[in-house]
Each structure stands twice: as C-alpha cells, then as structure tokens.
Design a protein around this motif. Structure first.
Motif, PDB file in Angstrom:
ATOM      1  N   ALA A 198     -59.680-132.852 -92.734  1.00 17.53           N
ATOM      2  CA  ALA A 198     -58.914-133.154 -91.527  1.00 17.53           C
ATOM      3  C   ALA A 198     -59.701-132.757 -90.290  1.00 17.53           C
ATOM      4  CB  ALA A 198     -57.573-132.420 -91.565  1.00 17.53           C
ATOM      5  N   ALA A 199     -59.798-133.686 -89.348  1.00 20.01           N
ATOM      6  CA  ALA A 199     -60.490-133.402 -88.089  1.00 20.01           C
ATOM      7  C   ALA A 199     -59.486-133.541 -86.953  1.00 20.01           C
ATOM      8  CB  ALA A 199     -61.640-134.377 -87.897  1.00 20.01           C
ATOM      9  N   LEU A 200     -59.374-132.508 -86.155  1.00 21.24           N
ATOM     10  CA  LEU A 200     -58.518-132.598 -84.977  1.00 21.24           C
ATOM     11  C   LEU A 200     -59.376-132.724 -83.731  1.00 21.24           C
ATOM     12  CD1 LEU A 200     -55.858-132.366 -83.360  1.00 21.24           C
ATOM     13  CD2 LEU A 200     -56.479-129.969 -83.050  1.00 21.24           C
ATOM     14  N   VAL A 201     -59.107-133.763 -82.943  1.00 25.82           N
ATOM     15  CA  VAL A 201     -59.769-133.886 -81.649  1.00 25.82           C
ATOM     16  C   VAL A 201     -58.691-133.886 -80.566  1.00 25.82           C
ATOM     17  CG1 VAL A 201     -61.305-135.231 -80.189  1.00 25.82           C
ATOM     18  CG2 VAL A 201     -61.632-135.242 -82.689  1.00 25.82           C
ATOM     19  N   GLU A 202     -58.670-132.838 -79.771  1.00 25.53           N
ATOM     20  CA  GLU A 202     -57.763-132.816 -78.617  1.00 25.53           C
ATOM     21  C   GLU A 202     -58.451-133.551 -77.487  1.00 25.53           C
ATOM     22  OE1 GLU A 202     -56.982-128.943 -76.921  1.00 25.53           O
ATOM     23  OE2 GLU A 202     -55.873-129.818 -75.246  1.00 25.53           O
ATOM     24  N   ILE A 203     -57.794-134.578 -76.963  1.00 26.04           N
ATOM     25  CA  ILE A 203     -58.378-135.330 -75.855  1.00 26.04           C
ATOM     26  C   ILE A 203     -57.508-135.116 -74.620  1.00 26.04           C
ATOM     27  CG2 ILE A 203     -59.162-137.578 -75.034  1.00 26.04           C
ATOM     28  CD1 ILE A 203     -59.322-138.491 -77.963  1.00 26.04           C
ATOM     29  N   GLU A 204     -58.090-134.457 -73.624  1.00 25.41           N
ATOM     30  CA  GLU A 204     -57.344-134.232 -72.387  1.00 25.41           C
ATOM     31  C   GLU A 204     -57.219-135.578 -71.689  1.00 25.41           C
ATOM     32  OE1 GLU A 204     -56.640-131.630 -73.392  1.00 25.41           O
ATOM     33  OE2 GLU A 204     -57.890-129.889 -72.918  1.00 25.41           O
TER      34      GLU A 204
END
Ligand SMILES: Cc1ncc(C[n+]2csc(CCOP(=O)(O)OP(=O)(O)O)c2C)c(N)n1
Ligand code: SF4
Ligand SMILES: [Mg+2]
Lengths: 342, 613
Positions: A198-204
């Motif tokens: 699982a990869a989490l990318v938080e994109i502002e």
C-alpha cells in the motif's frame, strides 16, 4: 512482448476519457489529473490493467476522467473495493482516489486497515482541508478555529495529520506532494506505483471555492522555497532559496539552523528505508509556522503484501491438497443407502 | 446383547434432549448421538440451543446448553416438538428444559450434580428430585452419573477434574443402551479426536462403555427402544448443518463456473462458521478476507465481483444494516454477487444465538431508493447447499446482487445430506465479453435485461461504473429525469424477469381445498409436517413453500385462489403475509412467533385446526 511494447507507446491522451471535466475553474484537481495522466503511460503497463477507484467528493469524480477501468463508489469505501478487487485480481494496477473527508472521516477505518494490511494499491489522498462537494464544511484536516458554514464561530476540533495516521497504521509507503509541483508529483507517483504494497500519497490540493489559499505557503513562488523541505533519501535535510538552511536534531526536537554556521555534517540525513518509523513521524510533525513542510517520500519499506500472501496461501494449499470436490463432499463420517434397503 | 429381563419396544422414532452446563459437553454428546443414529439409518434432525455467553458462570441458568435430536424410522422434517427423553446434567438444565418434556417422558438426571450450591444457582429452594410430583409426572431416573463415571475411571491416568469431564460420555453410553445404538462410531470418533491424548481417549471410552453397561445391569431401566432404518433414496450420505451446507454450496457454485470464490466477511453469530468453513478451502481457490467491518466486507464484495470472481459476503442482521449502502452500489453497478444473511433474533443485537425470520422486509426494502434485489431462502439445513448454488446462478445470469436468507436454526441444525456427484451438477455459465466493437457497459440482454460483465484487463473495453444514475446503454452519469425513471423501471423489470427462469409455484397436497399453508425459509419442516398431519386427519389442506421471495414464482396468485383460506406461519410479525396481502389482495392469515425458537409442528397443526373449525 507486444503488450509491453504497445504500452510503452501510450501517451497522456490515451488515459483521458471522453467525459467533460466538471471541476471548478482553477481547482487544484486539474493539475493532479494532468500529472496522473502524464505519469501512468510511463509505467509500461497496458492501459486495460489499470483500475481507478474512488469514494465520494469533488476529488472522487476522478475515475470518470480516466480512460481506464474505474469505479466511482460510495463515500469512504474505495479502499474496501480496492482490497476486494486485488483479492480477486492481484494482477491489476489499482489506484484509489480519496479526499480528506472521504478518506479520513467517513472512511477513516478503511484507510487505516487498507494501509495496515499492506494491500498492493496506491492511495491518492487529495487534501484540500475542506468538504468541497457538500459546499464547504470543515473536514478532519481543517485547522482548529477554522470558520466554515458548519463552524461559523470556528472549528472546535483538532485536525488529524494524514501522514501521522498512515504511520500509525504501519503503512509501508508514505509520501506527500502538492498539486502545483508538476515534476515532484510525477516522481512521487512513479515511486508509489513501483512500490509493492500500500502506498499513500497525500496531495495538498487547493479548493479555490471553499478554502482558497490553504496551501499558499507551499505554492507561492516567493515563499515556496523557504517553506518546503524536499526529502531525498540519504541526503542531509536542507531547504531555502539557496539551500542555506538545514534541520538539526536538538534533543528530541527539530531545529532550523544556518548551514553556513553549523556545517552540513550536523544536519539530519533522510532515511526513508528506516525500519522504525520514528524519523518519518518526526518529519510528519514539521510544518508552519516554525518549520518547513516536508514533501517527498517519508517512508518506503518492504513488507509482506496482502494480496500476494492471499494468493500464496491458495497456491500452497493447492499444492498440498487435491481440488477434488467429491472428496470434499465426503469429509467426515458417511454412510451408504443401497437400492435394496429402500 | 440385551438380557431377557429387559423389554424391547419398537418405536417409530423419538426426540431426545441433552442439557447441561456449557462446560458439560452437551453439543458434542448430541452430535455423537446424531451421527450414530444417522449411520444406523434413521432420519435425523437436530436443534442445538446454546447461550451467547462463551463461559457463563458454571451451574447458572444462563449457562445452560442443550441439544435436541429427533430420530426416526420414517421421514421427518423438524427436530421434534417435545422431547420423549430428557437428560439433564445439573439443576439449572433441569429447570430450563423440564417444561419441554412430554408428560410421562423419561427424565434422566445426574443426581450428583444436585448439590446445595448448584440448587441455589438454579434457584431451587430444595431439591426437585425429592418432589413427589416430579416422579408422578415423569419417569424419573436419578442416576449418580458423576460417581459412576469416577468409579469406572479409578484406574485412569487423569486427575479428578479430567475424570469428571468424562461424565457426558457415561450419559451418552446409557442413552445408547436405551435406544439400542452401537458404540462403534463414537469409539472410532474418540480414537481420532484424542489421538494425541491417549489417556483422555481411554477414559472417554471407558465412561461410554460404563454408561452402556449400567443400562444393561440396572433393574430400573426395564425397557429399551428400537428405531428402525428410515426409507431414503439410495446414495452416499453424511450429516451437515446449514452453515456447512451453505459453504459447500458456494464453493461448488464457483467451481461449476471455474471461478475463484472471494468471501468477504466480518465475524458475527450465527454466520461465523461459514467463514471458518470457507477459510479451510484455499485449495479450491477460495479466498477469504476478514474485514474491519461489514461495510468493508460489502465494498470488497463489489470490488471482487468487478474483477470477475464469484463474490460472496455473509453476515447476520446487524451486519446487513451496515451493508445496505454498498448493496445499493452493487444494485446500481449491476454486478453479480451473493449476500448471505444468517438471520437471528433482533432488533439491534437482539438474540444472537437464537433464530428468527424477521429480516425479510429488510432484504426487500431496507435501502434507499427503488432498490430491487432477488431474495432466496433455504428451507432446511441441506437445502442451503442447493440455494447457495441457485443464488450464484441467478446472480451471474441476471447480473445482480442476490440475497440468500437462512437463519440460526438452519445454520446450526443438522440433517442427513445425500451427497451429489460434482459431475452431475449443472455447470454455471458466465461469460466476459471481449469484443470492443459497439460495446456499451449498460447494453442489455433481450431475455434477462442483464448487462455485460466486462472485466478489467480486457483491452479496448475500459469503462467506468459508479453509484450516480447511469445513462441507459452508455452508462455515463445522467441526471435526465426521463432516463432516471427508465433506469429504475429497467432495474425492477430485470429482477421481475427472473420469474421466467424459476419453477412455478406448485402446492403439495390437494390442488384445491379448504386451506393453504404458505411458508418460507426455516419454517418449512413444521409447516410441511403439520399439513401432513392435517391431511391424515382428512382435511383438504395443502402446503406451498416459497424458495423465491423476490420475485415470487409464477402461478402463485392462481395457487392462492384455489383454497378457501390461507395461513402464513412466520417467525416474525407477518412479513410474507404483508407482501402477499398487498400484492394479491387476499385475506391471508398471519401466524406469528418471535421467541427465538422455531415453530413446533403442533403449534401449526393447532392453528390449522382452529382455522378449519
Ligand atoms: C453516506 C454519505 N454521507 C454523506 C455524503 C455527502 N458527502 C459527499 S462528499 C462529502 C465530503 C467530501 O469531502 P472530501 O472527501 O474532503 O472531498 P472533496 O469534495 O473535498 O474533494 C460528503 C459529506 C455522502 N455522499 N454519502
Ligand atoms: S469545490 Fe473546490 S474542490 Fe470542488 S471542484 Fe470546486 S474548487 Fe475543486
Ligand atoms: Mg476535501
């Protein structure tokens, strides 16, 4: 290898659907869509093997604009569909698109468990610190005191930090980028796609209508370089227009120092591969007003992958036991009734 | 080898109830008696009844666990009404179950368990065993079971507690003697079960044999009973309970289509056993995922179905509440999957280990919007197998989520199952179109109105599904008012058309008459048996059992019109009755019970009598 050869020739256009994009003019989602469409062809994966699954929210309209397989599901539940889909089809490249409300409020539970299980999916969390689609209520990432339609006197709730939640969930890949950072986002997306698990990318993401400028300190051309810390594995943490500032450890706390004064040797060095998430967590706590906001890959470690383990158990059992249905039916004590007896 | 001094009486069948403390091993004792009876050729039905507490305080009323078994030389359809013989291992068990025992029934108790402390825990001021009334109303046999067990195990290599734990085998041995059963199957079972603990195996064997010998030697046991083989179709048989049969049916369905089975679930009584059963079947490409909640399990089921697997989720009523929103997503996406609801007593947490049929209207109407979904219900433990296969057949042929309803009574109750040959079962056809030419995600099959099941990985057929209303055919988001009404109608019509593919309603008994008993789900056995009894008394009573609750089978209205009266017995406050009255404007009479227990035959029988008089 014709599939791969064809896949390599795919372009951004191949990933754009025929549906008119319906976000507000100036919404940060446009830039994210453009980067995703730009980046996916680079993966060398046939287009038909991509599935984009979203929940509900402005951000969750995303799959309609991607010419891949996709599901615009229900509020907060996209990770559950993705986990089930990977359970059935671990061969697919599954991307989840979620918002700060979708992923951290109604879907917080699933967000946590998808990361914990380490299902091989990529979760893009569009963080605009507001509920866009329902026209501007505060979200779980809105700051304390935030005035919105549902908090006219200011929000009385403490915000949650998506990266911190992901660390708590033992996520194996955690990154942050910003809607306006084209190349950075592309790099981070590639890294997420390559990661197994699982990869989490938080994109502002900027919501021009209900929370305009929430990330101005990161995107404003003048202020940006002073406020953003680009994380690079194995490199000392430096930032600023001339990379003149650095992060140093003082006790258990970060400290901004002048590199010219202290020298590069004293600076913290980024290690995204650290088994313990201590450093990643430490970094996740940094931000305005006293510190720059780290972007890039916080953590990237190897961990067993849920859908792979599931298949391995199936294969291991298949190798051990015959798939004979009649034998299954006859388990335990059986008895015969013959013709004569009746 | 009965001694001449003992009378042997041949009987048609009997109902036996074992009860004791949760720690007394009553479920095991009952299952052993059931297996042995089935192996000797009787028809059998069981009704395990146990507390929802895992370890309620020893000796308390809350901790009583019971197992009722009906065994017979003629076909039977229920676990029996009142037991002929009651075995009570302690005062609490006696207190709870004595009211069920038939007048003059045989009452065997462990006299040793009637200590002051146990009596107090059960709320007895003084021991009921001395009560003259008790011996007048029942054939009381107060046997010092614990002492006799300890005596038999003097030599055994176990501590006192270990020895006392064998007393259920003593009781079982005694009952085996009473009903002239062979000890062999249980001896074999002990051998296998305790192969790693030979001392325990040995002690249990000894206790079993001692119980048997006690019956033989003890003068007060004057009569033993013989129950002959029941006629049954030739074949190989085994005992299954409803949850086991459901699990076998689901994996069978997937294998009949050559598909993996993905089971997405969250543990809940009484459905958890389905998860346990399926988790053992990885070698048949069964993939079980235990989720964080039922919402996740339902979302997962949608995802797995989109990927082309045979997708199943299972739970009980409270879990269905959580699944509602995602069930509607499956309805909107028109993806095939099966939702199993093993019903239990509600509302809320209700009666987790007890049975009820009060989720029918929830399945039919418990979601927002016009939300049609096919519903099937199993009639008995073994019927779960057939219904599970049928549910998947409908799901993939009509591209829809399908509800399968069972209940706690079916889930835990067991019956002999005539084992099919896998090769004899009809394969399940399902195709995934691969030709992009003219592909529309919501194009419809002429006969079924099903849309094509195109799965990811199919080049040129990339498409998006979603919970927003779909444009007819193309499947793009559409807010057009005419289109919405058309799509709602299409989805409803698609489900209605399933009636073209299922057997017509066909009452059992006279084709017309004074009364029709209409039943569904687990009430089958009681309703069917009551109708048989009514007919044997000369009444013109027929029985119609519905496997399909949505859509109803064709011919139902006609069938209803051929009888003077209609009786609908249900373990709810009249769900089917409401539907029948609304749909067909008939004056059906609702007969309701919500006590956490199935109907007894006599209850339905009496109601029939009442309606005919
Ligand atoms: C079960 C349910 N509850 C509430 C809603 C209403 N709703 C839709 S989107 C949304 C919030 C979305 O916020 P976020 O996830 O931050 O997405 P954004 O619109 O900001 O991209 C809410 C409350 C819904 N669709 N479903
Ligand atoms: S409301 Fe905000 S988030 Fe939604 S589309 Fe408009 S700008 Fe974007
Ligand atoms: Mg938002």
């Amino acid at each position: 290898m014709t599939d791969a050869a064809e896949a390599r020739t795919l372009t951004r256009k191949d990933f754009a659907s025929d549906q008119a994009v319906r976000w507000c003019p100036g919404c940060g989602n446009y830039a994210i869509l453009a980067q995703v469409q730009q980046t996916l062809p680079k993966l060398g994966i046939p287009r038909e093997n991509f599935v984009v699954i979203s929940g509900i929210g402005c951000s969750s309209r995303f799959p309609y604009y991607m010419n891949t397989f996709g599901i615009h599901s229900i509020h907060g539940r996209a990770p559950t569909l993705a986990t089930g889909l990977k359970g059935a089809r671990s061969d697919l490249q599954v991307w989840v698109v979620t918002g700060d409300g979708d992923g951290l409020a109604i879907g917080g539970n699933h967000f946590l468990h998808a990361l914990r299980r380490n299902v091989d999916i990529n979760i893009l969390l569009f963080n605009n610190r507001i509920y866009g689609l329902t026209k501007g209520q505060y979200s779980p990432t809105s700051e304390l005191g935030k005035r919105t339609k549902s908090s006219p006197q200011g929000s009385i709730e403490n915000p949650v930090n998506p990266i911190g939640v992901a660390i708590g969930a033992e996520a194996s890949f955690i990154a942050r980028t910003v809607d306006m950072f084209q190349h950075h986002m592309s790099d981070v997306l590639l890294r997420a796609a390559e990661h197994r698990g699982a990869a989490l990318v938080e994109i502002e993401q900027n919501c021009v209508i209900f929370n305009n400028g929430a990330w101005r300190h990161l995107t404003d051309p003048d202020a940006k370089l002073e406020n953003v810390l680009y994380l690079e594995h194995g490199k000392p943490m430096r930032f600023g227009k001339k990379r003149q500032k650095g992060i140093r450890l003082k006790g258990l706390h970060p400290e901004v120092v002048d590199v010219a004064e202290v020298g590069e040797e004293g600076l913290l060095v980024h290690d995204e591969k650290a088994e313990e998430p201590t450093l990643a967590y430490f970094l996740s706590r940094m931000g305005p007003p006293d510190f720059p906001t780290p972007v890039g890959v916080f953590r990237c470690i190897d961990k067993p992958v849920h859908d792979q383990l599931l298949l391995e158990q199936v294969h291991e059992a298949e190798a051990r036991k015959s798939p004979d249905m009649n034998a299954l039916y006859r388990l335990g004590q059986t008895w015969e009734v013959s013709e004569e007896a009746t | 080898m009965s001694k001449p001094s003992k009378r042997i009486q041949e009987i048609d069948g009997a109902t036996l109830l074992f009860c004791g403390d949760s720690g007394d091993g009553m479920q095991l004792t009952g299952s052993q008696f059931t297996a042995t009876s089935a192996l000797s050729g009787n028809d059998v039905r069981t009704f395990p009844d146990y507390p929802s507490e895992i370890r309620a305080p020893a000796g308390s009323l809350a901790g009583v666990s019971a197992f009722q078994v009906n065994f017979s030389a003629t076909p039977i359809y229920t676990p029996g009404d009142s037991p002929d013989t009651l075995v009570a291992m302690n005062p609490a068990a006696l207190k709870v179950y004595l009211p069920k025992l038939k007048p003059k029934g045989l009452l065997i108790v462990d006299r040793d368990a009637f200590t002051d402390l146990n009596l107090k825990k059960a709320g007895y001021r003084e021991t009921p065993l001395e009560d003259e009334d008790l011996s007048k109303r029942y054939r009381l046999q107060a046997v010092p079971i614990t002492t006799l067990t300890l005596d038999a195990l003097q030599e055994a290599d176990l501590d006192g507690r270990g020895k006392r734990r064998c007393k259920n085998f003593f009781a079982l041995g005694l009952v085996y003697w009473l009903y002239d059963r062979t000890l062999e199957p249980t001896l074999r079972w002990i051998e296998e079960k305790f192969s790693k603990a030979p001392q325990v195996a040995d002690a249990n064997r000894k206790a079993l044999k001692a119980g048997y010998a006690f019956g033989e030697a003890e003068g007060s046991f004057a009569t033993r009973f013989i129950v002959n083989k029941a006629p049954s179709a030739p074949g190989t048989y085994r005992i299954v309970n409803g949850n086991e049969a459901s699990a076998l049916g689901f994996v069978t369905a997937a294998r009949l289509a050559g598909k993996p089975l993905v089971y997405s679930s969250y543990p809940i009584t009484p459905a958890s056993n389905v998860l346990h059963e399926l988790a053992k079947l990885k070698h048949l490409d069964v993939r079980t995922i235990q989720y964080e909640d039922e919402i996740a399990a339902m979302g997962s089921a949608v995802g797995a179905s989109f990927g082309g697997a045979f997708s199943l989720t299972g739970t009980s009523g409270p879990g269905i509440c959580l699944k509602s929103e995602a069930i509607n997503l499956a309805i909107m996406l028109e993806l095939p999957l099966v939702i199993l609801n093993v019903q239990r007593g509600g509302p809320s947490t209700g009666l987790p280990t007890k049975t009820e049929q009060a989720d029918l209207l929830q399945a039919l109407y418990g979601r927002n919007g016009e939300s049609p979904v096919p519903i099937l219900a199993a009639a008995g433990p073994t019927d779960c197998f057939d219904v599970a296969i049928e549910a998947f057949r409908i799901a993939v042929r009509h591209m829809t989520p399908v509800f399968m309803l069972t209940d706690g009574y079916l889930a835990n109750g067991a019956a002999p199952w005539r084992i099919p040959r896998f090769e004899d079962l009809e394969p399940i056809e399902c195709t995934h179109p691969t030709d992009p030419e003219g592909f529309l995600p919501y194009a419809r099959d002429n006969a079924t109105l099903a849309r094509p099941w195109v799965i990811p990985g199919t080049a040129g057929m990339e498409h998006r599904l979603g919970g927003l209303e779909k444009e007819d055919g193309a499947g793009n988001v559409s807010y057009d008012p005419e289109n919405h009404q058309r799509m709602c109608r299409l989805r409803a019509e698609k489900i209605q058309r399933i009636a073209d593919f299922i057997p017509e309603a066909h009452p059992d008994g006279p084709p017309e008459g004074d009364l029709l008993v209409l039943s569904w789900g687990g009430t089958f056995g009681a309703a069917y048996s009551a109708c048989l009894r009514a007919r044997s008394k000369g009444h013109a009573v027929a029985h119609l059992h519905l496997r399909h609750l949505n859509p109803f089978p064709k011919g139902l209205e006609k069938a209803l019109s051929r009888y003077g009266k209609i009786l609908i017995p249900e373990l709810n406050f009249g769900h089917l009755a409401l539907l029948i009255r609304a749909r067909y404007l008939t004056d059906a009479v609702s007969f309701c019970k919500v006590k956490g227990r199935p109907f007894e035959i006599s209850e339905v029988e009496q109601k029939i009598e009442e309606m005919l008089s």
